[in-house]
Design a protein around this motif. Structure first.
Motif, PDB file in Angstrom:
ATOM      1  N   GLY A 177      38.772  48.904  45.384  1.00  0.00           N
ATOM      2  CA  GLY A 177      39.061  47.493  45.129  1.00  0.00           C
ATOM      3  C   GLY A 177      40.174  47.014  44.411  1.00  0.00           C
ATOM      4  N   LYS A 178      41.086  48.012  44.209  1.00  0.00           N
ATOM      5  CA  LYS A 178      42.225  47.734  43.561  1.00  0.00           C
ATOM      6  C   LYS A 178      43.725  47.900  44.303  1.00  0.00           C
ATOM      7  CE  LYS A 178      40.572  48.992  38.890  1.00  0.00           C
ATOM      8  NZ  LYS A 178      40.636  49.981  37.864  1.00  0.00           N
ATOM      9  N   LYS A 195      46.925  40.379  52.096  1.00  0.00           N
ATOM     10  CA  LYS A 195      45.951  39.329  52.020  1.00  0.00           C
ATOM     11  C   LYS A 195      45.791  38.598  53.577  1.00  0.00           C
ATOM     12  CE  LYS A 195      46.034  37.885  47.140  1.00  0.00           C
ATOM     13  NZ  LYS A 195      46.407  36.809  46.281  1.00  0.00           N
ATOM     14  N   LYS A 199      42.346  38.869  55.626  1.00  0.00           N
ATOM     15  CA  LYS A 199      41.619  37.470  56.181  1.00  0.00           C
ATOM     16  C   LYS A 199      41.576  37.645  57.745  1.00  0.00           C
ATOM     17  CE  LYS A 199      42.834  32.594  56.356  1.00  0.00           C
ATOM     18  NZ  LYS A 199      43.748  31.703  55.833  1.00  0.00           N
ATOM     19  N   ALA A 204      37.588  38.065  52.152  1.00  0.00           N
ATOM     20  CA  ALA A 204      38.081  37.101  51.080  1.00  0.00           C
ATOM     21  C   ALA A 204      38.666  37.992  50.197  1.00  0.00           C
ATOM     22  CB  ALA A 204      37.117  36.234  50.976  1.00  0.00           C
ATOM     23  N   ASN A 205      38.369  39.026  49.605  1.00  0.00           N
ATOM     24  CA  ASN A 205      38.476  39.307  48.185  1.00  0.00           C
ATOM     25  C   ASN A 205      39.196  41.079  48.372  1.00  0.00           C
ATOM     26  OD1 ASN A 205      37.939  37.133  46.742  1.00  0.00           O
ATOM     27  ND2 ASN A 205      35.888  37.724  46.910  1.00  0.00           N
ATOM     28  N   ILE A 206      40.018  41.332  47.753  1.00  0.00           N
ATOM     29  CA  ILE A 206      40.501  42.721  47.719  1.00  0.00           C
ATOM     30  C   ILE A 206      39.494  43.541  47.193  1.00  0.00           C
ATOM     31  CG2 ILE A 206      42.132  44.388  46.596  1.00  0.00           C
ATOM     32  CD1 ILE A 206      44.377  42.079  47.151  1.00  0.00           C
ATOM     33  N   GLU A 207      38.739  43.046  46.189  1.00  0.00           N
ATOM     34  CA  GLU A 207      37.515  43.860  45.501  1.00  0.00           C
ATOM     35  C   GLU A 207      36.764  44.281  46.177  1.00  0.00           C
ATOM     36  OE1 GLU A 207      39.026  41.050  44.340  1.00  0.00           O
ATOM     37  OE2 GLU A 207      39.980  41.448  42.934  1.00  0.00           O
ATOM     38  N   ASP A 208      36.449  43.612  47.348  1.00  0.00           N
ATOM     39  CA  ASP A 208      35.504  43.869  48.442  1.00  0.00           C
ATOM     40  C   ASP A 208      35.718  45.418  48.995  1.00  0.00           C
ATOM     41  OD1 ASP A 208      33.958  41.624  47.639  1.00  0.00           O
ATOM     42  OD2 ASP A 208      34.826  40.414  49.242  1.00  0.00           O
TER      43      ASP A 208
END
Length: 247
Positions: A177-178, A195, A199, A204-208
């Motif tokens: 996630g980093k 990003k 998408k 939605a999030n890089i952390e996912d």
């Protein structure tokens, strides 16, 4: 408290001493071991284990023992590299176990290698019929090298006369996630680019993202999420899963 403190100090010394000496001796210590590497590894562990709990001897005495064994291992490595005769005595030589589909029983006895071990290692190399083997050679490190007969060899791209694109090693750009910015910049990519790619996959999030890797030759992005959502397509080969399935 004094004893606990001494245990902590001696354990740290043993751990970092082994780590240091193993790093000096090279990757052979964690790869396919030779006989002297194997003996040395066992002795290292034994000395280090005793060093962490034995207070009858001084710590420097155990460190001296570790240092001497590391020096002996290094000396053996130098001798093996420079002397073929010493290499034969210390590490042994490869032995042919199968020739033209026939098992050489005398060589099997010399190497103390039984039929079960032989067939097991052949199966690990996707060979289930001894007749398909041209040569099977037991290497000095205990591994079995196999040359199939020509008619049983896998067809390669070269055999078919096909042209292939060059291969490359994908670079990890997201881990746990980093975002790894240095790896991203290495291929001229930006945070905005990644990003946008995520998408497109409705992320939605890089952390996912558990892991994402970029192939610079194919210009492809591999993405693995923490939540895989396999649903009914999940496959499990464990015994517990199969037992439940039969009920």
């Amino acid at each position: 408290m004094t004893i606990i403190f001494e245990i902590i100090i001696q354990t740290l010394l043993a751990f970092f001493a082994i780590l240091f000496y193993t790093r000096i001796l090279g990757k052979q210590q964690i790869g396919e071991l030779s006989f002297h590497d194997y003996v040395n590894g066992i002795t290292f562990g034994s000395i280090a284990a005793t060093m962490t709990t034995d207070f009858n001897q001084r710590t420097w005495q155990y460190l001296l023992g570790l240092t001497l064994f590391a020096a002996l291992t290094f000396l053996m490595q130098m001798i093996v590299v420079r002397s073929r005769r010493a290499r034969k005595v210390i590490q042994g030589e490869p032995i042919v176990l199968i020739h033209n589909g026939k098992i050489l029983e005398n060589n099997m006895k010399k190497s103390r290698f039984n039929l079960q071990d032989l067939t097991a290692q052949l199966r690990q190399k996707d060979i289930f019929n001894l007749k398909e083997v041209e040569y099977a050679i037991l290497e000095s490190n205990g591994d079995l090298s196999v040359m199939p007969k020509p008619e049983h060899k896998s067809v390669t791209v070269q055999d078919m006369g096909l042209r292939v694109s060059p291969e490359s090693i994908p670079t990890e750009i997201i881990t746990d996630g980093k975002l790894l910015l240095p790896n991203l910049k290495q291929h001229g990519l930006s945070k905005t680019w990644i990003k946008k790619q995520l998408k497109a996959y409705e992320i939605a999030n890089i952390e996912d993202v558990f892991m994402a890797a970029y192939d610079p030759v194919k210009e492809e992005l591999y993405i693995d999420l923490y939540e895989d959502n396999l649903g009914k397509n999940k496959v499990d080969v464990s015994e517990e899963y199969n037992t439940k399935d039969q009920k």
